[in-house]
Design a protein around this motif. Structure first.
Motif, PDB file in Angstrom:
ATOM      1  N   UNK A1420      32.598  32.754  44.124  1.00 53.36           N
ATOM      2  CA  UNK A1420      31.779  33.947  43.936  1.00 53.36           C
ATOM      3  C   UNK A1420      31.690  34.291  42.460  1.00 53.36           C
ATOM      4  N   UNK A1421      30.998  35.383  42.192  1.00 53.91           N
ATOM      5  CA  UNK A1421      30.841  35.807  40.799  1.00 53.91           C
ATOM      6  C   UNK A1421      32.147  36.382  40.282  1.00 53.91           C
ATOM      7  N   UNK A1422      32.570  35.889  39.125  1.00 52.92           N
ATOM      8  CA  UNK A1422      33.763  36.448  38.473  1.00 52.92           C
ATOM      9  C   UNK A1422      33.403  37.838  37.960  1.00 52.92           C
ATOM     10  N   UNK A1423      34.147  38.836  38.412  1.00 55.66           N
ATOM     11  CA  UNK A1423      33.877  40.210  37.986  1.00 55.66           C
ATOM     12  C   UNK A1423      34.695  40.620  36.771  1.00 55.66           C
ATOM     13  N   UNK A1424      35.738  39.913  36.484  1.00 57.35           N
ATOM     14  CA  UNK A1424      36.550  40.279  35.336  1.00 57.35           C
ATOM     15  C   UNK A1424      37.818  39.471  35.312  1.00 57.35           C
ATOM     16  N   UNK A1469      39.331  37.586  38.642  1.00 53.74           N
ATOM     17  CA  UNK A1469      39.167  38.228  39.940  1.00 53.74           C
ATOM     18  C   UNK A1469      37.688  38.369  40.250  1.00 53.74           C
ATOM     19  N   UNK A1470      37.407  38.372  41.531  1.00 57.20           N
ATOM     20  CA  UNK A1470      36.051  38.628  42.009  1.00 57.20           C
ATOM     21  C   UNK A1470      36.127  39.737  43.041  1.00 57.20           C
ATOM     22  N   UNK A1471      35.076  39.876  43.808  1.00 57.90           N
ATOM     23  CA  UNK A1471      35.046  40.998  44.750  1.00 57.90           C
ATOM     24  C   UNK A1471      36.133  40.894  45.797  1.00 57.90           C
ATOM     25  N   UNK A1472      36.638  39.689  46.039  1.00 61.50           N
ATOM     26  CA  UNK A1472      37.656  39.536  47.084  1.00 61.50           C
ATOM     27  C   UNK A1472      39.059  39.781  46.584  1.00 61.50           C
ATOM     28  N   UNK A1473      39.288  39.706  45.293  1.00 55.81           N
ATOM     29  CA  UNK A1473      40.640  39.950  44.803  1.00 55.81           C
ATOM     30  C   UNK A1473      40.990  39.054  43.644  1.00 55.81           C
ATOM     31  N   UNK A1474      42.272  39.022  43.342  1.00 55.75           N
ATOM     32  CA  UNK A1474      42.775  38.307  42.170  1.00 55.75           C
ATOM     33  C   UNK A1474      43.049  36.852  42.511  1.00 55.75           C
ATOM     34  N   UNK A1475      42.708  35.990  41.565  1.00 51.24           N
ATOM     35  CA  UNK A1475      43.031  34.585  41.675  1.00 51.24           C
ATOM     36  C   UNK A1475      44.392  34.279  41.077  1.00 51.24           C
ATOM     37  N   UNK A1476      44.769  33.001  41.024  1.00 46.53           N
ATOM     38  CA  UNK A1476      46.067  32.651  40.448  1.00 46.53           C
ATOM     39  C   UNK A1476      46.077  32.852  38.938  1.00 46.53           C
ATOM     40  N   UNK A1477      47.272  33.049  38.434  1.00 45.98           N
ATOM     41  CA  UNK A1477      47.423  33.242  37.001  1.00 45.98           C
ATOM     42  C   UNK A1477      47.544  31.902  36.300  1.00 45.98           C
ATOM     43  N   UNK A1478      47.047  31.861  35.072  1.00 47.40           N
ATOM     44  CA  UNK A1478      47.147  30.644  34.282  1.00 47.40           C
ATOM     45  C   UNK A1478      48.582  30.433  33.825  1.00 47.40           C
TER      46      UNK A1478
END
Length: 1938
Positions: A1420-1424, A1469-1478
């Motif tokens: 999805x679109x990365x929101x931030x 993160x996108x609308x669904x939540x946070x992804x893994x950290x680098x």
């Protein structure tokens, strides 16, 4: 016997004799008329018959007969002896047997008296005539006669009976015996005696058996022997037999040895092993230790030779090991154990399993019965000695790779119909068999079978129609799914027609199957069409798609509006009126009208006004405003639709009205003279009419009474103003005029005789009235350029310091020349601004003013609502709300005050709105809890800050998940309809409690107060309101509750339970019939009421009869309902009786319970039943059929059996609750667990008690059953936008009920999110009465049993799915788990940002950059992004997160700690939540100024000195280079406020001794640390002594000298407020003003002290004083002593005569060496200087060397002064050289004194800088600038002493005695000549800090480091400053300044 017969002819008469029907021939005479029997005997008795027959005649024969009876007189067959002797109490039978015809009657006489046996119970006449006498008595002695009588005669015989008594005698006693445990043994004890001896057996004192006592297992036999059965090991011992009667006692004993029985306790078990593996058959034996055992193994009855091969091995425990098993090992193996302690054998079957063979002869043919189906057959293969579990069928479609078609085909089948195949495709099959070993090889492939083509079975997909033009529609589609094409597509048929009209279809045929679009042309404009598409192949036309409707595009109107009229209403507005065109000519939807006005020459600049259509009025009105004044316009109107504009109406010419003109252009002045000037202007740009002239006026500035006005013609554009006064300011105004009046005035000021200039900048900008969006600027106008200011301009710079942007224009104010303030609007709240201004006059714009101070606008409520608000279902009672937080620039306030407010309300309006507040400004999600189930809610979000709230977001709708009903149905009632059924009714559940769609109801019912589980009766359908319960217990009180269930599960049952009893019926049989007392003629019976009374018991009926008679002979008796026992009397001894008992209710008598009983007193407990047996075919999953053989009943019939079960391997024996009938020999044991191993045992119970338990059965394993529990789904989370990750936990092992084969995953799309309106569903079957609206589940089988998670992919985006799971084994599938719902389409990013880089920008800022995660992992679109960062050393305490709500790829992390390593990790993160950290990346900020040092501490405070220490800064923010110590008196001392600055190089030491203080003065100390710059300081005050409570001064010291020793005497003074603890002696050179401690720690009792003169500098005079010390501190010093010279007596080598001799002797050498000395002198001097500065004997202290502290934790520091070789301005001005006061002396210190007030008027008001330089620097190099000596090039004599201009300090240089050791950090040693002393400095850790160096032995011990023993009393305190004058060498790096 004679027989006379008569007949004719006589010759034919024949007579036949018969006896008993048998012809006889002997004894016949007289023509057969006579029969003669000679000597008849008993054998001749019978029926004799004579029969007369007339031969050859039909006359019937005649016969007559008679009986012959032969009598025989009695004759004795058996007679008694003449004399019989019998023992008392015995039974004697006197024989007497006779025969005769008829049989004689027997009679007995005793002593001639007839015996009547029926009257004497002891006498009994036996059947053969003998007389039996029981229980002989002495009176029975006498003569007995026996008479035999019949009709033929009588005989008699006699005997004499003598009854005797004899003492007992054991005729055959017991023998020592050995028996095996469990076997029987008989110990003999045969006796004689009269009466018969009573036998008693004892073991020790314990009676085992006698006539009245009999213990279990010990039986007294009739012979008197003892039967021990079975024998136990504990039975071993000595047994004694006692024989007693009235005549005496006899006894005999024997020893019994019991061997432990040799038995197989670990028998071999049936095994099933895999081919090639090892099998072990155990044969564990327990046996008596004294017995040897031997093992013999047999296979199928034949002995096994274990020595024959290596595969068979028998170990010492009897276990048989078979390796490399193969099919030849299959069979029954028997282990036989042979021993003297018994033999035993057990058998087990070995099964060798292997892979099954491949199925044979697979054949695939087209099914003759079904379309699209193939019949697949095969032959069942060898199963590998293990039952086949399933077949696996693979399929190859069109030569594609093999795939699994059927994973689990029933192993009993040899055929299968493969359905659902696709036409026109070819198929091949292969299959393999699977058993528990594994999978066989695949069978041969079948022949390839092709299915015939069929017309396509699905329509083309995704048919889309879109209007291309107003006469064409483009149709696009995709082919039918490949699986539904059913052949090679040949093309498509498109049919279409006008929508809704009764017209026929038109068709288009596309013959190319690759074409998937068509443009329908030549259609009607703006018309709706219905379109369908179907595909066809060689077999025919397929299914048409669903109709799609589409309009041709709208056309443009073809006629203009009619009756258009236009007129001007004022100078800028034209009014239009018109009639709309006819709708048939609009060709689309009328979107409105365009009113057009344009100047005739500028048609491209037309003004267009759009007017919405008005469908009510026939005449439309519109206005065009904002036109130019007094201008001709052409006007027109058109109608437009979406495609475009229709034709314009004919143009009409209209002129706007005239108006006043605008300002004149370019007002300017020229030819400016003292009394006149020329004014010029240009015509107004906006004439707005016909100019009629100009008006010009002028007046002196602000003097309206001097105004002069002139009116000029319209052609005049300049005018000379005359008559002005010189050097006077005038205001000149010019305005144009039309017929409407005067226009706007243009004005300016001008000084006569002074030309205007460019203005100057405004000044003195001030800011007030700061608001959120505006501020007020006050200013002072700048130079006006000799003319008026026409406009003010305000420019602003936005942002904080360091973030400044470019200056931009934010506001202008015109025609306010006299204003001194203005308001600047339209600013952003809570934003930093700097302002500057410009002013504009007639000449131009001024330069900008100086910027104003930086201000921050006030806060304001947020202007915007959070964006991207979404609402998702979270659970049955919660919704998940997400939004995009505000950006920082949208906060409009302090970020810490920003938060969000959530408002939610039910969509149906019930209840009140609820508001929740979140105070985290970066929060972007919230779970709304405690909602109603299955309810839709409306939710809004707004942002707020400390000022107020922003706007609400748009409404979002969400529905909570379906749940189970939260209450039961209401109005539950029940009514019994029979003894086993009842009708239950109920009403609806309250709507609020339904929580979903009710699918049906369940009635829960159970017996009241029963522990059993409730049973359920299902009533499907949400319209069910009643249920008929059947199969209930009779006359039972039931608890009844009703619950509803939804798709999710069962709801809450109704409350309270309804109680209802079924109707009564006849009762069941009474139970528990027992006979606790049984006699030979009576029994007592007890019983319990029926377990199923089925009503109220009214009575019991008891019957009994002999078991050999019929029921008619039974005795009956009716008893009361409370009776529980009955005694039956008058029974026959040793007889079997049948007792029957039945109960009665009002419905009648019930079923009877029956039991047999034997009337005997010799009853015992029953023997145990035989070992229970279970056949394999009787084993089920939850039950087995157990069979046994009953044991002996102990003469008391068995009443019931009991079964116990034990779960292997470690379960306890448990009682099976069922009661088993007395006559049962088999029983189904239920309630077992599937796939579990058990053992069983049985016991019998009779009236006496329980038998022992039987031998345990063989272990068996119940069959597998379908699992009874579902897996627990732990989580279902979106993984990508089309997949979810499911995690689960399998059921517990005991709930799988077998071997787990896999998991079954069911999922389907839920439609309720999208079904907010009505949806059409077509039902194809006209006879259907119901339809499944919910889609069926798709199924996935997961055969990997170790799986705990699975990714389910290929789902549809933006859909909600329901997921269930179950497990399956070989038997079947378990129940499904509760459904889990998940929304697919939103998933968190699965990848971390890439290429993260961190770079230090400043000491407090890191610049972070990165790249987005890979596109495929963004989901999805990365929101931030979230930037996680923390200090490397303090992760937990310092971790922070910065959130970027924009998809930027860089950020600046600010406000960090200087010179600190940070770790940075980034998550998208996108609308669904946070992804893994680098992966974290580290970087360190640059150095910064350190924080303030830690606290300052003071110690050793005297009247003139103090020790100062401090702690390092907690945040060094870099590498510490040193410290700066500044101290000054808080108040001037003697008019001088002296500031002293000391620089400490390096990060240690952290202390200093300051000694130039004044008594009783408060000083302020400030310390700050330095990296590359100084940080803030820490400050503390201290007041010098003496403090309050300190001692007073001791008496004036008196000094006496003894040779080289000095003694100081004093007297005690005032001790102060505490006792004196010690004394201290201070000393100073007489010519110098600083005191220093000489002797420390003098005991308090001492008033004198002696020390060696060696510690003083020779030839220097010293003053001494004494200080007393108590707990309050150092006291006031005593008065100084008189000066004392430290001069010793000169030795002889210092006398004058000795020196003369030495001088003469050395003169010669001196003369020889002069020349060499002259040449070498300079170089040696340089060498000495080098040695003093760099040699190892004058080492400088490194930063790392610490100093040992004395008891007060401070080293003794010295302050030395030496003469300066530096001049400065102060020295030159006053003609003197100044000296600094003594200073602290660490080698890494730098000093400066600052005199801030005049001292004796010698120092100017502005302080001078007195700077010392090295002695090598010439005077001309001295300056007023500060000079700090480079530490690396410090010369030996560069130490600079600091002082103030105090005459008392003049000429007070101190010299240091040679040899005094220094603390290493501050060591200075100097010789008398002023050259450096080269005494080496120790580098060892035990530095002699503060100790005194003495050339010879001294009583003063040397202090060591703190680890050494402490100083003893009398230690000489090492003075901080030298006690001898002289110069000294400083440590490198030590410089000072004033």
């Amino acid at each position: 016997m004679e027989c006379v017969a008569n007949a004719r002819p006589l010759i034919k008469l024949h007579i036949i004799w018969k006896k008993d029907g048998v012809p006889i021939s002997s004894g016949i005479s007289d023509y057969s008329r006579r029969l003669t029997i000679l000597n008849p005997t008993l054998g001749d008795s019978g029926y004799y018959e004579c029969e007369a027959v007339l031969r050859s005649s039909s006359v019937p024969a005649v016969a007559e007969g008679a009986y012959l009876s032969v009598l025989e007189p009695p004759q004795f067959v058996k007679e008694p002896e003449r004399h019989i002797t019998a023992e008392m109490e015995k039974v004697v039978a006197i024989p007497c047997q006779a025969k005769g015809v008829p049989p004689p009657d027997m009679a007995w006489y005793k002593d001639a008296s007839l015996i009547h046996p029926e009257q004497l119970s002891r006498f009994q006449l036996l059947a053969d005539g003998s007389l039996q006498i029981s229980g002989l008595l002495p009176d029975d002695t006498g003569m007995f006669q026996c008479f035999a009588r019949n009709a033929a005669g009588e005989v008699q015989t006699t005997t004499y009976l003598a009854v005797t008594s004899i003492a007992p005698n054991i005729t055959r006693g017991p023998q020592d015996s050995t028996v095996i445990d469990g076997m029987s043994v008989i110990l003999n004890c045969e006796t004689s005696g009269a009466p018969r001896p009573a036998i008693t057996w004892q073991k020790g004192e314990r009676i085992l058996a006698s006539g009245s006592v009999q213990l279990p297992r010990f039986t007294l036999l009739e012979s008197g022997s003892l039967l021990v059965s079975p024998a136990h090991l504990t039975d071993a011992g000595t047994y004694t037999c006692l024989a007693t009667n009235s005549r005496g006692v006899d006894e005999a004993s024997a020893d019994l040895v019991v061997w432990a029985r040799t038995r197989i306790t670990d028998p071999p078990q049936d095994q099933s092993v895999i081919k090639g593996t090892k099998a072990s058959m155990s044969c564990g034996v327990t046996h008596d230790p004294s017995v040897d055992v031997r093992y013999i193994w047999e296979k199928d009855g034949a002995p096994l030779g274990t020595e024959s091969g290596p595969r068979l091995r028998l170990d010492e425990t009897g276990t048989l090991h078979i390796s490399q098993t193969w099919s030849g090992d299959i069979g029954t193996y028997t282990c036989k154990v042979l021993s003297a302690g018994g033999n035993d054998s057990r058998s087990a079957h070995l099964r060798v399993r292997q892979l099954p063979h491949a199925p044979e002869s697979p054949v695939a043919v087209l099914s003759p019965l079904e379309k699209r189906a193939i019949n697949l057959t095969w032959a069942k293969p060898f199963d590998g000695n293990s039952p086949l579990l399933r077949y696996l069928v693979e399929i190859s479609e069109n030569n594609a790779p093999w795939t699994v078609l059927l994973a689990s085909v029933d192993p009993e089948l040899t055929w299968v119909v493969v359905r659902g195949l696709v036409p026109a495709r070819s198929y091949q099959f292969r299959l393999c068999a699977v058993n528990d070993v594994g999978r066989s090889q695949f069978s041969k492939d079948t022949e390839r079978v092709s299915l015939p083509e069929e017309p396509p079975s699905a329509p083309p997909q995704n048919v889309i129609a879109s209007g291309r033009t107003n006469q064409s529609i483009m149709i696009q589609w995709q082919p039918p799914p490949e699986s539904h094409q059913n052949g090679v597509l040949k093309g498509y048929i498109i049919r279409y027609c006008l929508a809704g009209l009764p017209v026929g279809y038109q068709f288009k045929n596309i013959t190319n199957a690759d074409v998937n679009n068509l443009l329908l042309e030549d259609l009607i404009i703006w018309t709706n069409y219905e379109i369908e598409v179907a595909a066809y192949n060689s077999a025919g036309l397929g299914v048409y798609s669903m109709k799609v409707t589409e309009w041709t595009l709208q056309g443009v109107p073809t006629v203009p509006p009619g009756n258009v009229q236009t007129e001007a209403t004022n100078s800028t507005t034209i009014r239009f009126t018109w009639n709309p065109p006819s709708p048939q000519f609009i060709n689309g939807i009328n979107q409105g009208y365009k009113l057009i006005a344009w100047e005739p020459e500028h048609e491209e600049e037309a003004t267009v006004v759009t007017v919405r259509p008005n469908f009510q009025d026939s005449v439309h009105v519109g206005y065009v405003v904002g036109l130019k004044k007094f201008t001709e316009y052409l006007t027109s109107v058109l109608c437009f639709t979406t495609p475009g504009d229709g034709p314009r109406s004919p143009p009409q010419l209209v002129r706007t009205h005239e108006d006043v003109p605008g300002p004149v252009g370019h007002l300017s002045f020229s030819e400016i003279l003292d009394t006149s000037l020329k004014v010029s202007w240009q015509e107004p740009l906006e004439k707005n009419g016909i100019l009629t002239g100009y008006r010009i006026s002028w007046e002196e500035y602000n003097r309206t009474n001097t105004r002069v006005t002139h009116y000029l013609p319209n052609v005049t554009l300049e005018y000379r103003v005359t008559g002005l006064t010189a050097l006077t300011t005038y205001t000149i105004e010019v305005a144009a005029m039309t017929s409407k009046g005067q226009g706007q005035v243009s004005s300016s000021t001008i000084s006569s005789g002074v030309p205007p200039e460019l203005p100057g900048a405004p000044t003195n900008l001030g800011i007030s009235n700061i608001g959120p969006r505006s501020v007020t600027l006050q200013f002072r106008p700048g130079y006006d350029g000799k003319t008026s200011i026409s406009r003010w301009q305000v420019e602003a710079q936005v942002g904080q310091n360091g973030e400044a942007e470019e200056w931009g224009l934010v506001h202008q104010l015109a025609n306010e020349p006299d204003t001194r303030s203005l308001e600047v609007p339209n600013l952003n709240p809570y934003t930093y601004y700097s302002f500057r201004m410009r002013q504009v006059n007639i000449v131009g714009t001024s330069p900008p003013s100086l910027p104003s101070r930086r201000i921050q606008t006030l806060q304001a409520p947020p202007d915007v609502a959070p964006a991207n608000v979404t609402l998702r279902t979270a659970s049955e009672t919660s919704l998940w709300l997400r939004w995009m937080p505000l950006l920082e620039q949208e906060y409009n306030g302090n970020p810490d005050s920003v938060g969000y407010r959530i408002r939610y309300l039910r969509s149906d309006g019930r209840g009140r709105a609820v508001v929740h507040v979140i105070h985290d400004r970066v929060e972007r999600e919230y779970t709304i809890e405690d909602l109603e189930e299955w309810t839709e809610y409306r939710v809004q979000v707004q942002a707020f800050n400390a000022i107020g709230s922003g706007p609400w977001s748009h409404l979002v709708l969400g529905r909570t998940r379906e749940s189970v009903p939260s209450s039961g149905p209401s109005n539950v009632s029940a009514q019994a309809t029979s003894s086993s059924s009842m009708l239950v009714r109920w009403s609806d559940i309250p709507e609020a409690d339904c929580n979903g769609l009710i699918l049906g109801y369940k009635v829960m019912y159970k017996e009241k107060d029963s522990e059993a589980r409730a049973q359920f009766w299902l009533a499907e359908g949400n319209t069910s309101r009643s249920a008929q319960l059947t199969g209930l217990g009779k006359f039972m009180l039931y608890e009844i509750r009703v619950l509803a269930f939804t798709r999710i599960g069962d709801g809450v049952p109704s409350r309270p339970p309804i109680l209802e009893r079924t109707l009564d019926d006849v009762p069941g049989p009474p139970v528990g019939m027992l006979f606790p007392e049984v006699r030979t003629t009576s029994v007592r019976l007890i019983w319990q009421p029926p377990t199923a009374p089925n009503g109220i018991i009214l009575a019991y009926q008891l019957t009994h009869r002999l078991n050999t008679t019929t029921a008619n002979a039974a005795v009956s008796e009716v008893l009361g309902p409370s009776t529980r026992q009955y005694t039956a009397t008058g029974l026959q001894p040793e007889a079997t009786y049948l007792f029957s008992i039945t109960a009665q209710t009002r419905k009648g008598w019930g079923e009877a319970a029956e039991a047999l009983v034997v009337t005997t007193e010799k009853r015992d407990r029953p023997q145990p039943p035989s070992k229970p047996l279970v056949r394999q075919e009787d084993v089920r999953a939850r039950s087995v059929l157990l069979s046994w053989e009953p044991g002996s009943d102990g003469l008391s019939p068995v009443r019931f059996y009991t079964v116990q079960t034990r779960e292997l391997p470690s379960g306890e024996w448990a009682l099976h609750p069922a009661s088993i009938s007395h006559n049962a020999t088999a029983f189904v044991v239920d309630r077992l667990k599937p796939f579990t191993s058990y053992k069983f045992r049985v016991k019998a119970t009779n009236d006496i008690g329980d038998s022992e338990y039987s031998e345990e059965s063989e272990s068996l394993t119940t069959l597998q059953a379908a699992p009874e529990e579902a897996p627990t789904i732990l989580s279902v989370t979106p993984h990508t936008t089309t997949s979810v990750l499911i995690r689960w936990q399998p059921p517990s092992e005991d709930k799988i009920n077998g071997i787990l084969l896999g998991f079954r995953l069911r999922y389907r799309e839920l439609l309720y999110d999208s079904l907010r309106g009505f949806t059409l569903h077509g039902i194809g079957n006209p006879g259907a009465t119901w339809a499944e609206l919910t889609p069926v589940y798709a199924v996935h089988n997961l055969s990997e049993v170790s799986l705990t998670q699975y990714e389910l992919d290929n789902l549809s985006k933006h859909r909600r799915y329901e997921i269930r799971m179950s497990v399956y084994n070989a038997v079947g599938e378990g129940p499904p788990s509760p459904p889990q719902e998940v929304f697919v389409g939103e998933a968190v990013p699965t990848g971390a940002p890439q290429n993260v880089a961190v770079k230090a920008a400043t000491a407090t800022q890191l610049d972070v950059t990165w790249e987005p995660p890979p596109t495929e992992s963004q989901n999805g679109d990365i929101q931030g992004y979230k930037i996680h960062f923390w200090e490397a050393q303090r992760q937990n305490e310092s971790a922070r997160v910065k959130t970027l709500f924009l998809p930027e790829t860089g950020v600046k992390l600010k406000n960090l700690t200087g010179y600190t390593s940070y770790w940075v990790s980034i998550a998208a993160f996108n609308a669904a939540g946070d992804g893994p950290r680098s992966t974290p990346v580290t970087a360190r900020t640059q150095q910064a100024a350190p924080s303030a040092p830690g606290s300052i501490r003071f110690s050793e405070l005297t009247t003139t000195s103090v020790n100062v220490s401090w702690e390092p800064p907690p945040l060094p923010n870099g590498i510490l280079e040193g410290y700066r110590l500044v101290y000054e008196p808080c108040m001037p001392v003697d008019g001088v406020s002296k500031i002293v600055t000391v620089d400490v190089k390096g990060n240690s030491p952290l202390w200093m001794k300051v000694k130039d203080l004044a008594e009783g003065i408060t000083y302020r100390f400030r310390i700050r640390a330095k990296t590359f710059a100084y940080g803030p300081d820490v400050e503390a005050n201290i007041t010098t002594g003496p403090g309050e409570g300190a001692p007073g001064p001791p008496g004036e010291p008196f000094i006496s000298r003894y040779g080289s020793a000095i003694t100081i005497h004093w007297t005690s003074g005032d001790p102060g407020q505490g006792p004196i603890t010690r004394y201290v002696i201070e000393a100073r050179p007489s010519d110098e003003g600083l005191w220093d401690i000489l002797i420390k720690d003098i005991p308090k009792e001492v008033t004198s002290y002696t020390f060696s003169m060696d510690i003083l500098k020779q030839g220097v005079s010293y003053d001494f004083r004494v200080i007393a010390v108590n707990d309050y501190g150092y006291g006031t010093p005593s008065t100084p002593s008189p000066s004392v010279s430290a001069q010793k007596a000169n030795p002889f080598y210092e006398e004058w005569w000795f020196l003369v001799v030495i001088a003469l002797v050395g003169l010669i050498f001196i003369l020889l060496l002069v020349f060499v000395l002259i040449i070498r002198g300079q170089s040696k001097k340089y060498a000495k200087k080098s040695d003093s500065g760099n040699g190892s004997k004058a080492n400088a202290l490194t930063h790392g060397e610490m100093v040992s502290l004395d008891e007060s934790s401070f080293p003794a520091l010295e302050l030395n002064n030496r003469r300066l070789s530096v001049k400065n301005s102060f020295c030159r001005k006053n003609g003197i050289y100044t000296r600094s006061p003594p200073r602290p002396s660490p080698g890494s210190l730098h000093y400066s004194d600052e005199d801030v007030t005049k001292y004796n008027d010698l120092i100017p008001a502005e302080s001078s800088s007195l700077t010392e330089k090295p002695s090598e620097v010439s005077d001309s190099q001295g300056s007023d600038s500060e000079y700090e000596v480079d530490p690396a090039h410090q010369k030996a004599h560069s130490f600079v002493n600091h002082y103030i201009s105090d005459p008392t300090y003049y000429n007070s240089w101190r010299r240091q005695q040679k040899g005094i050791s220094r603390a290493q950090a501050y060591s200075y040693t100097e010789s008398d000549s002023g050259e450096p002393d080269h005494t080496p400095l120790s580098n060892s850790t035990s530095t002699q800090q503060g100790s005194l160096f003495r050339p010879k032995a001294s009583r003063t011990p040397t202090p060591q480091t703190p680890g050494n023993p402490p100083s003893q009393p009398g230690t000489l305190y090492r003075p901080p400053s030298s006690l001898a004058p002289g110069s000294r060498a400083p440590i490198a790096g030590f410089s000072s300044f004033v």
